[in-house]
Design a protein around this motif. Structure first.
Motif, PDB file in Angstrom:
ATOM      1  N   LYS A 339      51.266   5.455  42.114  1.00 25.33           N
ATOM      2  CA  LYS A 339      50.986   4.102  42.600  1.00 25.33           C
ATOM      3  C   LYS A 339      50.534   3.202  41.457  1.00 25.33           C
ATOM      4  CE  LYS A 339      48.198   1.575  45.992  1.00 25.33           C
ATOM      5  NZ  LYS A 339      47.193   1.687  47.081  1.00 25.33           N
ATOM      6  N   MET A 340      49.657   3.715  40.594  1.00 28.04           N
ATOM      7  CA  MET A 340      49.169   2.920  39.475  1.00 28.04           C
ATOM      8  C   MET A 340      50.301   2.559  38.518  1.00 28.04           C
ATOM      9  SD  MET A 340      46.318   3.878  36.576  1.00 28.04           S
ATOM     10  CE  MET A 340      47.428   5.074  35.837  1.00 28.04           C
ATOM     11  N   VAL A 341      51.173   3.533  38.213  1.00 33.92           N
ATOM     12  CA  VAL A 341      52.270   3.288  37.280  1.00 33.92           C
ATOM     13  C   VAL A 341      53.258   2.277  37.861  1.00 33.92           C
ATOM     14  CG1 VAL A 341      54.265   4.341  36.151  1.00 33.92           C
ATOM     15  CG2 VAL A 341      52.060   5.518  36.131  1.00 33.92           C
ATOM     16  N   ALA A 342      53.605   2.437  39.142  1.00 32.10           N
ATOM     17  CA  ALA A 342      54.545   1.502  39.774  1.00 32.10           C
ATOM     18  C   ALA A 342      53.962   0.091  39.810  1.00 32.10           C
ATOM     19  CB  ALA A 342      54.887   1.983  41.183  1.00 32.10           C
ATOM     20  N   LYS A 343      52.681  -0.019  40.144  1.00 32.37           N
ATOM     21  CA  LYS A 343      52.040  -1.341  40.140  1.00 32.37           C
ATOM     22  C   LYS A 343      52.026  -1.924  38.733  1.00 32.37           C
ATOM     23  CE  LYS A 343      48.057  -0.535  42.074  1.00 32.37           C
ATOM     24  NZ  LYS A 343      46.700  -0.811  42.637  1.00 32.37           N
ATOM     25  N   GLY A 344      51.767  -1.075  37.737  1.00 31.04           N
ATOM     26  CA  GLY A 344      51.733  -1.560  36.363  1.00 31.04           C
ATOM     27  C   GLY A 344      53.064  -2.134  35.920  1.00 31.04           C
ATOM     28  N   VAL A 345      54.160  -1.472  36.298  1.00 30.54           N
ATOM     29  CA  VAL A 345      55.497  -1.964  35.947  1.00 30.54           C
ATOM     30  C   VAL A 345      55.754  -3.318  36.613  1.00 30.54           C
ATOM     31  CG1 VAL A 345      57.968  -1.530  36.216  1.00 30.54           C
ATOM     32  CG2 VAL A 345      56.446   0.327  35.524  1.00 30.54           C
ATOM     33  N   LEU A 346      55.376  -3.444  37.886  1.00 31.69           N
ATOM     34  CA  LEU A 346      55.592  -4.705  38.601  1.00 31.69           C
ATOM     35  C   LEU A 346      54.706  -5.820  38.039  1.00 31.69           C
ATOM     36  CD1 LEU A 346      55.903  -3.460  42.301  1.00 31.69           C
ATOM     37  CD2 LEU A 346      57.732  -4.079  40.713  1.00 31.69           C
TER      38      LEU A 346
END
Length: 456
Positions: A339-346
């Protein structure tokens, strides 16, 4: 439709870092615009206490959140005779949120400039080599000779606006999401390689004999509904068998518990890549795989799958829809690192866009549409997701990151902050040794739902 609009009160200033002979550290710069003011205590004593809003250091999809505090402390001297307390001002850095409970900060440097002109007013605040625990903080200290000078400087500027420039230097390894998973390839590479060979040999034997040596397997009907129960039996039986076959390595590893962890992690990697991923036909099957592993309670397999999905989200092959789908999946099944990585990319997409509010609204609408489509498709995990909550988290994370830039003075990396999450290999020396997901899963997220192949 979600109506939240991102504020533009703090424009983003992204600066490419200068070159350096080292690539082990990255430095973030936060500019805290503040007004020095006093507060009254219960005894009517006026003290200085100013706290910054949270800000985040984001790179490669990994973020750590911080806050600053300028505080008026009373320091009693340890002299034998009564001496009046000495009043001093300290600037503190606090660690608020992050993927690790403890984090080592290589160094922190701070200075004070005039808000309007940028003229340097005070410098020399420094902190080095300190370990921060979640919720804790350290003072960014000064030489004793300058501490009183700093205190007097702050008091002279009460009710005035000042800017504190704070550079935080961190090790780039802290921004590699894969380091937060158990990695037997790095901790015990030679032992892990031998164990994996035994794992593959066992899996081939089981495929050849149909798992006849697994006693409880004969009591479960080989149907789609029982697919992951079958995987659970095969997995834990395999771990036991490989442990017995590799027992001679136990004394070379250290404790027997460490040896067991190496075996289970290695078997999880091999079983995931050689068995479970082979039956995936489209991206929707990933959600079924996560659901099955979660409810069958196979923690080591779940961790390996989350690790793999993190690597895929960071890869250049991952398209925007895949990233958003993984964000919804991670939120539903509490896969916090994914979740953290996906949010970071967005978030990187938002702040790198020439019109951040417009991009934020676009991503919000896309998440809402995707959640609606998943509900219609019958993916059970989408019903557990609150898109409004995800959007609020994205908005808050974006605000925190937009207050921070890569420092031009200390950072050693060559990529700009705006492209950081899309450069997965910048935080580690070599690409992750993980089994890649088939290209069809990344390039065709809307393929028609096919009947899933049996993974048993």
């Amino acid at each position: 439709m979600h109506k939240t609009v991102m504020s533009l009160d703090e424009p983003l200033h992204v600066v490419s870092p200068s070159s350096s002979t080292s690539d082990e550290h990255i430095c973030f710069q936060y500019q805290w615009h503040m007004r020095i003011c006093t507060r009254l205590l219960e005894n009517s004593e006026a003290v200085i206490l100013v706290v910054s809003r949270p800000f985040a250091t984001l790179y490669n999809g990994v973020q750590f959140s911080w806050t600053l505090r300028l505080a008026d402390e009373f320091v009693a001297t340890a002299a034998a005779d009564p001496i009046p307390s000495v009043r001093r001002i300290f600037l503190y850095l606090y660690y608020k949120e992050g993927p690790s409970r403890d984090i080592v900060v290589e160094s922190v440097d701070a200075s004070v400039v005039e808000s309007n002109t940028g003229d340097l007013l005070f410098s020399g605040l420094h902190l080095s080599g300190k370990e921060f625990t979640l919720g804790s903080g350290w003072p960014i200290s000064l030489d004793k000779s300058k501490q009183d000078e700093f205190t007097q400087f702050i008091y002279k500027n009460i009710n005035k606006n000042l800017d504190f420039i704070v550079d935080i230097k961190l090790n780039t390894k802290m921004f590699d999401p894969l380091t937060y998973f158990c990695d037997v390839d790095s901790s015990s590479p030679s032992h892990a390689s031998l164990v994996k060979e035994v794992c593959r040999a066992y899996i081939k034997e089981t495929e050849a004999n149909g798992g006849e040596d697994i006693e409880d397997l004969k009591y479960i009907e080989d149907t789609k509904e029982n697919e992951h129960d079958i995987h659970r039996l095969k997995f834990f039986h395999g771990v036991k068998q490989v442990t017995d076959r590799c027992r001679g390595l136990a004394h070379k590893v250290g404790s027997y518990d460490d040896f067991r962890k190496i075996v289970e992690s290695a078997f999880a990697q091999v079983y995931l890549s050689d068995v479970m991923l082979q039956g995936l036909e489209n991206v929707e099957d990933i959600s079924g795989l996560v659901e099955g592993i979660t409810f069958s309670h196979i923690p080591s397999l779940r961790k390996e799958l989350e690790k793999l999905l993190c690597a895929e989200v960071m890869s250049e092959n991952a398209n925007n829809e895949f990233t958003r789908r993984m964000l919804i999946l991670a939120d539903s099944y509490s896969m916090e690192m994914l979740k953290m990585v996906a949010k970071g990319v967005l978030v990187d997409q938002i702040i790198a866009n020439s019109n951040p509010p417009k991009e934020f609204v676009k991503i919000t609408q896309s998440l809402e549409q995707l959640a609606t489509e998943l509900d219609k498709e019958g993916d059970g995990y989408s019903s557990n997701v609150s898109v409004d909550v995800i959007v609020e988290e994205l908005q808050e994370m974006t605000k925190r990151v937009r207050r921070v830039s890569l420092s031009t003075t200390q950072s050693s990396l060559q990529s700009s902050h705006s492209s950081s999450s899309n450069s997965p290999n910048s935080a580690h020396d070599s690409p992750p040794t993980l089994p890649p997901l088939p290209d069809r899963l990344l390039d065709s997220p809307r393929l028609p739902r096919n009947k899933r192949n049996s993974l048993a």
